[in-house]
Design a protein around this motif. Structure first.
Motif, mmCIF file in Angstrom:
data_model
loop_
_atom_site.group_PDB
_atom_site.id
_atom_site.type_symbol
_atom_site.label_atom_id
_atom_site.label_comp_id
_atom_site.label_asym_id
_atom_site.label_seq_id
_atom_site.Cartn_x
_atom_site.Cartn_y
_atom_site.Cartn_z
ATOM 1 N N ASP A 139 128.557 -21.938 10.882
ATOM 2 C CA ASP A 139 129.471 -22.955 11.406
ATOM 3 C C ASP A 139 128.850 -23.705 12.581
ATOM 4 N N ASP A 143 128.205 -27.737 11.991
ATOM 5 C CA ASP A 143 129.157 -28.560 12.747
ATOM 6 C C ASP A 143 128.921 -28.323 14.234
ATOM 7 N N ARG A 150 134.630 -20.691 19.152
ATOM 8 C CA ARG A 150 134.121 -20.312 17.829
ATOM 9 C C ARG A 150 134.461 -18.850 17.515
ATOM 10 N N VAL A 155 137.806 -20.312 14.141
ATOM 11 C CA VAL A 155 137.061 -20.871 13.007
ATOM 12 C C VAL A 155 137.853 -20.708 11.710
ATOM 13 N N TYR A 159 139.132 -23.840 9.141
ATOM 14 C CA TYR A 159 138.875 -23.938 7.702
ATOM 15 C C TYR A 159 140.070 -23.493 6.856
ATOM 16 N N LEU A 183 133.254 -22.443 3.957
ATOM 17 C CA LEU A 183 132.085 -23.200 4.424
ATOM 18 C C LEU A 183 131.250 -23.685 3.243
#
Length: 239
Positions: A139, A143, A150, A155, A159, A183
């Motif tokens: 990640d 990004d 994070r 995270v 998503y 991802l």
């Protein structure tokens, strides 16, 4: 979050792994709970095993506040630490030997602490475990400039992955696996799990170098210090 890429074949069946521990020092802290499972292409768990260990040392109140396990509970109900460490390593080794990628969020923490525990208890450690999939490293690579924390919870929310029971080893492990699949549906990561593993080695090294520069700039570490960017197993004490 427009792209909806087909899930790579190598993510149709993946292992998931997480530890809850006595603290964040990979050299001195101990395993309290562990989970190793397997999820399918839809993120459903199709195999699982969880462990509760007696870590052999008191569990600090701060750690108990995170995962909910007290010293008294671990001593009364936990298996001997050596037994748990040996069985967790066996489960992971078995998956990797079958070519099943293992997902772990911030893998260098879990695998490094597990390696320290193996050495402490005279258990053969995992040597260069591969292929590992680390949504934390991925990640940050795909990004890089997104603002915000994070953590796995942050995270996962980004998503659209539901995380129920955060800081419970099985919940965190499954959520990490689902984030990895999310991802892969968002970004073209690699043709194979082995290729992605190699990319993550480089990404982790670059991320550690950047974080080192930042920590020096804010005075958190001495200019002579560097964070260990080795991945998925490191020896550095910085979390």
């Amino acid at each position: 979050m427009a792209p909806d890429l087909p899930l790579p074949r190598w993510l149709n069946r993946v292992g998931v792994f997480d530890l809850e521990t006595t603290g964040i020092d990979v050299m001195s802290d101990r395993v309290v709970t562990a989970h190793v499972g397997v999820i399918d292409a839809d993120g459903r768990q199709i195999a699982a095993r969880s462990w509760l260990a007696d870590p052999g040392i008191p569990i600090p109140d701060g750690a108990t506040a995170v995962h909910g396990v007290t010293t008294a509970h671990a001593r009364a109900h936990g298996r001997p630490a050596r037994e748990v460490v040996e069985q967790v390593i066996h489960a992971l080794r078995s998956l990797l030997a079958q070519g099943v990628p293992v997902v772990a969020y911030n893998a260098s923490y879990d695998f490094s602490l597990l390696a320290s525990e193996a050495r402490r208890h005279g258990v053969a450690p995992l040597i260069d475990p591969s292929p590992i999939v680390d949504p934390f490293v991925i990640d940050k690579a795909v990004d890089r400039y997104r603002r915000g924390k994070r953590t796995l919870g942050d995270v996962a929310a980004h998503y659209d992955v539901v995380l129920e029971g955060a800081h419970e080893a099985s919940a965190d492990a499954i959520a990490a696996g689902r984030v990895a699949q999310a991802l892969a549906r968002q970004y073209a990561l690699a043709e194979s799990s082995e290729e992605l593993h190699t990319r993550q080695v480089g990404w982790a090294r670059s991320q550690a170098a950047s974080l080192t520069e930042y920590f020096i700039s804010i005075g958190r570490i001495d200019p002579a210090e560097t964070l260990d960017g080795a991945w998925p197993v490191r020896s550095d004490r910085h979390a």
